[in-house]
Write an enzyme that holds these catalytic residues in place. Structure first.
Site, PDB file in Angstrom:
ATOM      1  N   GLU A   1      -2.181  10.414  59.701  1.00  0.00           N
ATOM      2  CA  GLU A   1      -1.563   9.781  60.856  1.00  0.00           C
ATOM      3  C   GLU A   1      -2.453   9.947  62.077  1.00  0.00           C
ATOM      4  O   GLU A   1      -3.303  10.850  62.133  1.00  0.00           O
ATOM      5  CB  GLU A   1      -0.180  10.390  61.112  1.00  0.00           C
ATOM      6  CG  GLU A   1       0.576   9.837  62.322  1.00  0.00           C
ATOM      7  CD  GLU A   1       0.870   8.338  62.219  1.00  0.00           C
ATOM      8  OE1 GLU A   1      -0.103   7.550  62.273  1.00  0.00           O
ATOM      9  OE2 GLU A   1       2.051   7.973  62.119  1.00  0.00           O
TER      10      GLU A   1
ATOM     11  N   HIS B   1       5.077   6.882  54.014  1.00  0.00           N
ATOM     12  CA  HIS B   1       5.720   8.028  53.354  1.00  0.00           C
ATOM     13  C   HIS B   1       7.244   8.013  53.523  1.00  0.00           C
ATOM     14  O   HIS B   1       7.798   7.347  54.406  1.00  0.00           O
ATOM     15  CB  HIS B   1       5.161   9.335  53.921  1.00  0.00           C
ATOM     16  CG  HIS B   1       5.438   9.506  55.396  1.00  0.00           C
ATOM     17  ND1 HIS B   1       6.666   9.911  55.885  1.00  0.00           N
ATOM     18  CD2 HIS B   1       4.648   9.304  56.473  1.00  0.00           C
ATOM     19  CE1 HIS B   1       6.623   9.966  57.194  1.00  0.00           C
ATOM     20  NE2 HIS B   1       5.413   9.600  57.584  1.00  0.00           N
ATOM     21  N   GLY B   2       7.937   8.802  52.699  1.00  0.00           N
ATOM     22  CA  GLY B   2       9.379   8.958  52.818  1.00  0.00           C
ATOM     23  C   GLY B   2       9.770   9.671  54.102  1.00  0.00           C
ATOM     24  O   GLY B   2       8.933  10.280  54.788  1.00  0.00           O
TER      25      GLY B   2
END
Length: 204
Positions: A88, A13-14
């Site tokens: 995560e 992800h960013g």
């Protein structure tokens, strides 16, 4: 007739504000920062230019990954499917702490000493469960997978031994191809889409 290979394009992800502050996130649901949104858009533009034939995106249900996926999907015109198995690793009591705080509390071996965190084996098991089910359902297709750094590191090395062990960058792209039981890396931890924008701003 040769069976068509299945491709997975793994994306971290960013960036988020906690990434920038060095705080560990785990399952704490931290959104993308404005910089992270821009990073996702840069990757989306790269994927659009390359026309890789991606049929859709599977992503973690945590907002930083889901938003990254949405930005890419909007540009490519492809569907997004959320799956909690792509979350995560849960870091338990370490979530929200910086490295100096972790070292002070648990020492150099903090990764093993933090209580109530998800183990390597648990992370790998749920990740491989996703990969097995997804690739069976979408055999011969090409899908992007948007997920998280620690989870992604475990998955890539579970699927393909001998990969470069360097830190996985935000919005990095890793592409793997599968025929039969073996996964072959075609691209690993690539952030050329960020560098290209930097080079363009210098030359223009």
């Amino acid at each position: 007739m040769t069976e068509k290979a299945t491709r997975l394009g793994w994306i971290r992800h960013g960036i988020t504000e906690w990434n920038s502050l060095g705080k560990i996130q785990g399952v704490t649901d931290i959104p993308l920062s404005p910089e992270g949104e821009l990073q996702a858009e840069k990757l989306a533009r790269r994927l659009e230019r390359e026309q890789g034939g991606w049929q859709g995106i599977a992503c973690s249900d945590l907002s930083r990954a889901a938003r990254t996926a949405e930005i890419i999907a909007q540009r490519l015109g492809i569907p997004v499917h959320r799956d909690s198995r792509l979350r995560e690793r849960s870091f338990g009591a370490a979530e929200g702490t910086t490295l100096p705080e972790r070292l002070a509390r648990w020492g150099e071996d903090w990764r093993r000493r933090v209580p109530d965190q998800e183990s390597d084996e648990q992370v790998t098991a749920r990740g491989l469960s996703f990969v097995k089910e997804w690739t069976e359902r979408h055999a011969g297709e090409a899908w992007l997978i948007v997920t998280h750094g620690s989870f992604l590191a475990r998955m890539l090395h579970a699927l393909c031994r001998g990969l470069d062990d360097s830190h996985l960058q935000n919005v990095s792209l890793t592409i793997m191809e599968n025929q039969g039981e073996e996964w072959t890396p075609l691209l690993h931890n690539c952030t050329a889409h960020l560098e290209e924008d930097m080079e363009r701003s210098v030359t223009e």
